[in-house]
Design a protein around this motif. Structure first.
Motif, mmCIF file in Angstrom:
data_model
loop_
_atom_site.group_PDB
_atom_site.id
_atom_site.type_symbol
_atom_site.label_atom_id
_atom_site.label_comp_id
_atom_site.label_asym_id
_atom_site.label_seq_id
_atom_site.Cartn_x
_atom_site.Cartn_y
_atom_site.Cartn_z
ATOM 1 N N THR A 3 0.834 -1.203 0.000
ATOM 2 C CA THR A 3 0.000 0.000 0.000
ATOM 3 C C THR A 3 0.868 1.251 0.000
ATOM 4 O OG1 THR A 3 -1.669 -1.219 1.226
ATOM 5 C CG2 THR A 3 -1.917 1.152 1.157
ATOM 6 N N SER A 4 1.975 1.205 0.751
ATOM 7 C CA SER A 4 2.871 2.374 0.800
ATOM 8 C C SER A 4 3.465 2.665 -0.578
ATOM 9 C CB SER A 4 3.985 2.157 1.814
ATOM 10 O OG SER A 4 4.754 1.014 1.472
ATOM 11 N N LEU A 5 3.750 1.612 -1.342
ATOM 12 C CA LEU A 5 4.276 1.796 -2.696
ATOM 13 C C LEU A 5 3.233 2.470 -3.588
ATOM 14 C CD1 LEU A 5 6.583 1.348 -4.692
ATOM 15 C CD2 LEU A 5 5.654 -0.936 -5.120
ATOM 16 N N TYR A 6 1.981 2.028 -3.456
ATOM 17 C CA TYR A 6 0.905 2.650 -4.229
ATOM 18 C C TYR A 6 0.831 4.145 -3.942
ATOM 19 C CZ TYR A 6 -3.693 4.308 -5.488
ATOM 20 O OH TYR A 6 -4.704 5.058 -6.010
ATOM 21 N N TYR A 7 0.849 4.490 -2.659
ATOM 22 C CA TYR A 7 0.717 5.899 -2.300
ATOM 23 C C TYR A 7 1.940 6.718 -2.724
ATOM 24 C CZ TYR A 7 -3.641 5.006 0.076
ATOM 25 O OH TYR A 7 -4.951 4.664 0.343
ATOM 26 N N SER A 8 3.136 6.129 -2.695
ATOM 27 C CA SER A 8 4.317 6.876 -3.155
ATOM 28 C C SER A 8 4.250 7.087 -4.671
ATOM 29 C CB SER A 8 5.613 6.177 -2.748
ATOM 30 O OG SER A 8 5.780 4.963 -3.439
ATOM 31 N N TRP A 9 3.792 6.053 -5.417
ATOM 32 C CA TRP A 9 3.605 6.222 -6.861
ATOM 33 C C TRP A 9 2.559 7.286 -7.152
ATOM 34 C CZ3 TRP A 9 3.030 0.374 -8.354
ATOM 35 C CH2 TRP A 9 4.294 -0.207 -8.458
ATOM 36 N N SER A 10 1.469 7.237 -6.417
ATOM 37 C CA SER A 10 0.388 8.189 -6.618
ATOM 38 C C SER A 10 0.867 9.618 -6.356
ATOM 39 C CB SER A 10 -0.784 7.846 -5.696
ATOM 40 O OG SER A 10 -1.813 8.782 -5.836
ATOM 41 N N LYS A 11 1.600 9.801 -5.269
ATOM 42 C CA LYS A 11 2.114 11.127 -4.936
ATOM 43 C C LYS A 11 3.082 11.614 -6.013
ATOM 44 C CE LYS A 11 4.665 13.715 -1.484
ATOM 45 N NZ LYS A 11 5.413 13.685 -0.230
ATOM 46 N N GLU A 12 3.990 10.734 -6.446
ATOM 47 C CA GLU A 12 4.953 11.101 -7.485
ATOM 48 C C GLU A 12 4.240 11.476 -8.781
ATOM 49 O OE1 GLU A 12 8.529 9.013 -10.060
ATOM 50 O OE2 GLU A 12 8.024 8.186 -8.106
ATOM 51 N N PHE A 13 3.228 10.700 -9.146
ATOM 52 C CA PHE A 13 2.454 10.963 -10.351
ATOM 53 C C PHE A 13 1.769 12.326 -10.278
ATOM 54 C CE2 PHE A 13 -1.585 10.694 -12.700
ATOM 55 C CZ PHE A 13 -1.099 10.419 -13.965
ATOM 56 N N LEU A 14 1.135 12.619 -9.145
ATOM 57 C CA LEU A 14 0.437 13.891 -8.986
ATOM 58 C C LEU A 14 1.403 15.072 -8.986
ATOM 59 C CD1 LEU A 14 -2.248 12.890 -6.344
ATOM 60 C CD2 LEU A 14 -2.609 13.391 -8.776
ATOM 61 N N GLU A 15 2.562 14.934 -8.315
ATOM 62 C CA GLU A 15 3.550 16.015 -8.283
ATOM 63 C C GLU A 15 4.118 16.273 -9.673
ATOM 64 O OE1 GLU A 15 4.259 18.096 -5.779
ATOM 65 O OE2 GLU A 15 2.657 17.068 -4.717
ATOM 66 N N THR A 16 4.366 15.218 -10.417
ATOM 67 C CA THR A 16 4.869 15.368 -11.788
ATOM 68 C C THR A 16 3.836 16.069 -12.655
ATOM 69 O OG1 THR A 16 6.213 13.378 -11.569
ATOM 70 C CG2 THR A 16 5.766 14.134 -13.800
ATOM 71 N N GLY A 17 2.578 15.700 -12.494
ATOM 72 C CA GLY A 17 1.495 16.354 -13.245
ATOM 73 C C GLY A 17 1.409 17.829 -12.934
ATOM 74 N N LYS A 18 1.536 18.186 -11.662
ATOM 75 C CA LYS A 18 1.501 19.605 -11.274
ATOM 76 C C LYS A 18 2.650 20.370 -11.909
ATOM 77 C CE LYS A 18 -0.530 18.827 -6.701
ATOM 78 N NZ LYS A 18 -0.247 18.904 -5.258
#
Length: 97
Positions: free
Chosen positions: A22-37
């Motif tokens: 689950t922690s990996l999912y959330y780190s990927w999600s955060k990285e994806f959102l930050e890159t999008g921003k």
């Protein structure tokens, strides 16, 4: 993509089913959102992946070898032409022909 928006269950359930932490999912999600921003803000630079760095180093090495070979060949041709009495202008004329 893992998402609970489609009624497929919680993120934790989806992560268990897919075999990821689950922690990996959330780190990927955060990285994806930050890159999008960053991209939306006009920042298109990104970190190269390890594979990209390896490929670029190999390409750089190959190009350096080609430049070295051509430089040596050029010097050899100039020496050969100068021994034959050719001037630099004549070498250029021959090359352009």
């Amino acid at each position: 993509m893992l998402t609970s928006d489609r009624g497929e269950g919680s993120i934790a359930e989806l992560c268990r089913r897919e075999g990821i932490a689950t922690s990996l999912y959330y780190s990927w999600s955060k990285e994806f959102l930050e890159t999008g921003k960053k991209r939306l803000a006009g920042d298109t630079a990104r970190q190269a992946t390890g594979v990209e760095v390896k490929d670029l180093k190999a390409e750089s090495s190959a190009l350096k070898e080609v430049v070295a070979d051509l430089t040596l060949e050029n010097r050899l041709l100039k020496k050969t032409c100068s021994r034959m009495g050719e001037t630099t202008n004549e070498i250029s004329r021959l090359r352009d022909a």
